[in-house]
Design a protein around this motif. Structure first.
Motif, PDB file in Angstrom:
ATOM      1  N   THR A 174      -8.183  -1.452   9.542  1.00  0.00           N
ATOM      2  CA  THR A 174      -7.491  -0.604   8.634  1.00  0.00           C
ATOM      3  C   THR A 174      -7.469  -1.164   7.319  1.00  0.00           C
ATOM      4  O   THR A 174      -7.976  -0.656   6.215  1.00  0.00           O
ATOM      5  CB  THR A 174      -6.251  -0.255   9.067  1.00  0.00           C
ATOM      6  OG1 THR A 174      -6.217   0.201  10.270  1.00  0.00           O
ATOM      7  CG2 THR A 174      -5.543   0.731   8.350  1.00  0.00           C
ATOM      8  N   SER A 191     -10.889  -1.467   5.692  1.00  0.00           N
ATOM      9  CA  SER A 191     -11.514  -0.267   5.175  1.00  0.00           C
ATOM     10  C   SER A 191     -10.873   0.013   3.716  1.00  0.00           C
ATOM     11  O   SER A 191     -11.171   0.762   2.827  1.00  0.00           O
ATOM     12  CB  SER A 191     -11.477   0.889   6.080  1.00  0.00           C
ATOM     13  OG  SER A 191     -10.017   1.162   6.203  1.00  0.00           O
ATOM     14  N   LEU A 192      -9.555  -0.148   3.760  1.00  0.00           N
ATOM     15  CA  LEU A 192      -8.824   0.081   2.347  1.00  0.00           C
ATOM     16  C   LEU A 192      -9.186  -0.687   1.224  1.00  0.00           C
ATOM     17  O   LEU A 192      -9.143  -0.248   0.147  1.00  0.00           O
ATOM     18  CB  LEU A 192      -7.283  -0.077   2.631  1.00  0.00           C
ATOM     19  CG  LEU A 192      -6.541   0.949   3.394  1.00  0.00           C
ATOM     20  CD1 LEU A 192      -4.883   0.302   3.682  1.00  0.00           C
ATOM     21  CD2 LEU A 192      -6.392   2.100   3.187  1.00  0.00           C
ATOM     22  N   LYS A 233     -12.070  -1.666   0.960  1.00  0.00           N
ATOM     23  CA  LYS A 233     -13.604  -1.332   0.493  1.00  0.00           C
ATOM     24  C   LYS A 233     -13.376   0.037  -0.471  1.00  0.00           C
ATOM     25  O   LYS A 233     -14.181   0.276  -1.358  1.00  0.00           O
ATOM     26  CB  LYS A 233     -14.341  -0.867   1.922  1.00  0.00           C
ATOM     27  CG  LYS A 233     -15.134  -2.147   2.390  1.00  0.00           C
ATOM     28  CD  LYS A 233     -15.898  -1.749   3.528  1.00  0.00           C
ATOM     29  CE  LYS A 233     -16.430  -2.885   4.248  1.00  0.00           C
ATOM     30  NZ  LYS A 233     -17.283  -2.497   5.247  1.00  0.00           N
ATOM     31  N   LYS A 234     -12.451   1.001  -0.099  1.00  0.00           N
ATOM     32  CA  LYS A 234     -12.009   1.987  -0.787  1.00  0.00           C
ATOM     33  C   LYS A 234     -11.904   1.836  -2.171  1.00  0.00           C
ATOM     34  O   LYS A 234     -12.196   2.533  -3.118  1.00  0.00           O
ATOM     35  CB  LYS A 234     -10.871   3.060  -0.400  1.00  0.00           C
ATOM     36  CG  LYS A 234     -11.618   3.619   1.014  1.00  0.00           C
ATOM     37  CD  LYS A 234     -10.643   4.437   1.588  1.00  0.00           C
ATOM     38  CE  LYS A 234     -11.134   5.156   2.998  1.00  0.00           C
ATOM     39  NZ  LYS A 234      -9.822   5.948   3.631  1.00  0.00           N
ATOM     40  N   VAL A 235     -10.836   0.703  -2.370  1.00  0.00           N
ATOM     41  CA  VAL A 235     -10.356   0.581  -3.579  1.00  0.00           C
ATOM     42  C   VAL A 235     -11.718  -0.327  -4.785  1.00  0.00           C
ATOM     43  O   VAL A 235     -11.565   0.108  -5.818  1.00  0.00           O
ATOM     44  CB  VAL A 235      -9.246  -0.631  -3.489  1.00  0.00           C
ATOM     45  CG1 VAL A 235      -8.728  -1.138  -4.999  1.00  0.00           C
ATOM     46  CG2 VAL A 235      -7.995   0.042  -2.928  1.00  0.00           C
ATOM     47  N   LYS A 236     -12.344  -1.126  -4.090  1.00  0.00           N
ATOM     48  CA  LYS A 236     -13.515  -1.558  -4.844  1.00  0.00           C
ATOM     49  C   LYS A 236     -14.586  -0.674  -5.461  1.00  0.00           C
ATOM     50  O   LYS A 236     -14.825   0.471  -5.076  1.00  0.00           O
ATOM     51  CB  LYS A 236     -14.199  -2.828  -3.960  1.00  0.00           C
ATOM     52  CG  LYS A 236     -13.528  -4.001  -3.612  1.00  0.00           C
ATOM     53  CD  LYS A 236     -14.135  -4.980  -3.133  1.00  0.00           C
ATOM     54  CE  LYS A 236     -13.117  -6.105  -2.930  1.00  0.00           C
ATOM     55  NZ  LYS A 236     -13.928  -7.317  -2.399  1.00  0.00           N
ATOM     56  N   TYR A 287       1.053  -1.184  -0.021  1.00  0.00           N
ATOM     57  CA  TYR A 287       0.103   0.020   0.012  1.00  0.00           C
ATOM     58  C   TYR A 287       0.838   1.314  -0.162  1.00  0.00           C
ATOM     59  O   TYR A 287       1.921   1.268   0.968  1.00  0.00           O
ATOM     60  CB  TYR A 287      -1.142   0.041   1.224  1.00  0.00           C
ATOM     61  CG  TYR A 287      -1.758   1.439   1.491  1.00  0.00           C
ATOM     62  CD1 TYR A 287      -2.597   1.642   0.511  1.00  0.00           C
ATOM     63  CD2 TYR A 287      -1.438   1.897   2.563  1.00  0.00           C
ATOM     64  CE1 TYR A 287      -3.096   2.907   0.666  1.00  0.00           C
ATOM     65  CE2 TYR A 287      -2.155   2.998   2.684  1.00  0.00           C
ATOM     66  CZ  TYR A 287      -3.051   3.704   1.792  1.00  0.00           C
ATOM     67  OH  TYR A 287      -3.724   4.934   2.056  1.00  0.00           O
TER      68      TYR A 287
END
Length: 80
Positions: free
Chosen positions: A71, A74-75, A77-80, A42
């Motif tokens: 963490t 959540s990362l 989910k943001k990418v999808k 990341y």
């Protein structure tokens, strides 16, 4: 042994730029402790931030009982 999938910080402290590896690790180890396997990275310094995870290894570890950190969830989910 309880296994987690979480971020491990690697950095260039002189320039205060932080990058992270997505690792499989025993939950009793410290954040930068000995890892079982690295499965991705990341990089928040890029625009947009880049997250790359080997999906096959991620799914295999989850089947074995590894739990992703909040963490990391959540990362993803943001990418999808």
């Amino acid at each position: 042994m309880s296994v987690k999938i979480r971020l491990r910080r690697i950095s260039d402290t002189a320039k205060k730029r932080f990058n992270f590896r997505v690792v499989v690790i025993d939950e009793r180890q410290p954040r930068d402790g000995r890892v079982i396997e690295e499965i991705g990275y990341y990089d928040p310094s890029k625009t947009p931030a880049s997250l790359k995870i080997d999906k096959q290894k991620f799914e295999d570890w989850q089947k074995k009982g590894a739990v992703a950190s909040q963490t990391l969830k959540s990362l993803i989910k943001k990418v999808k």
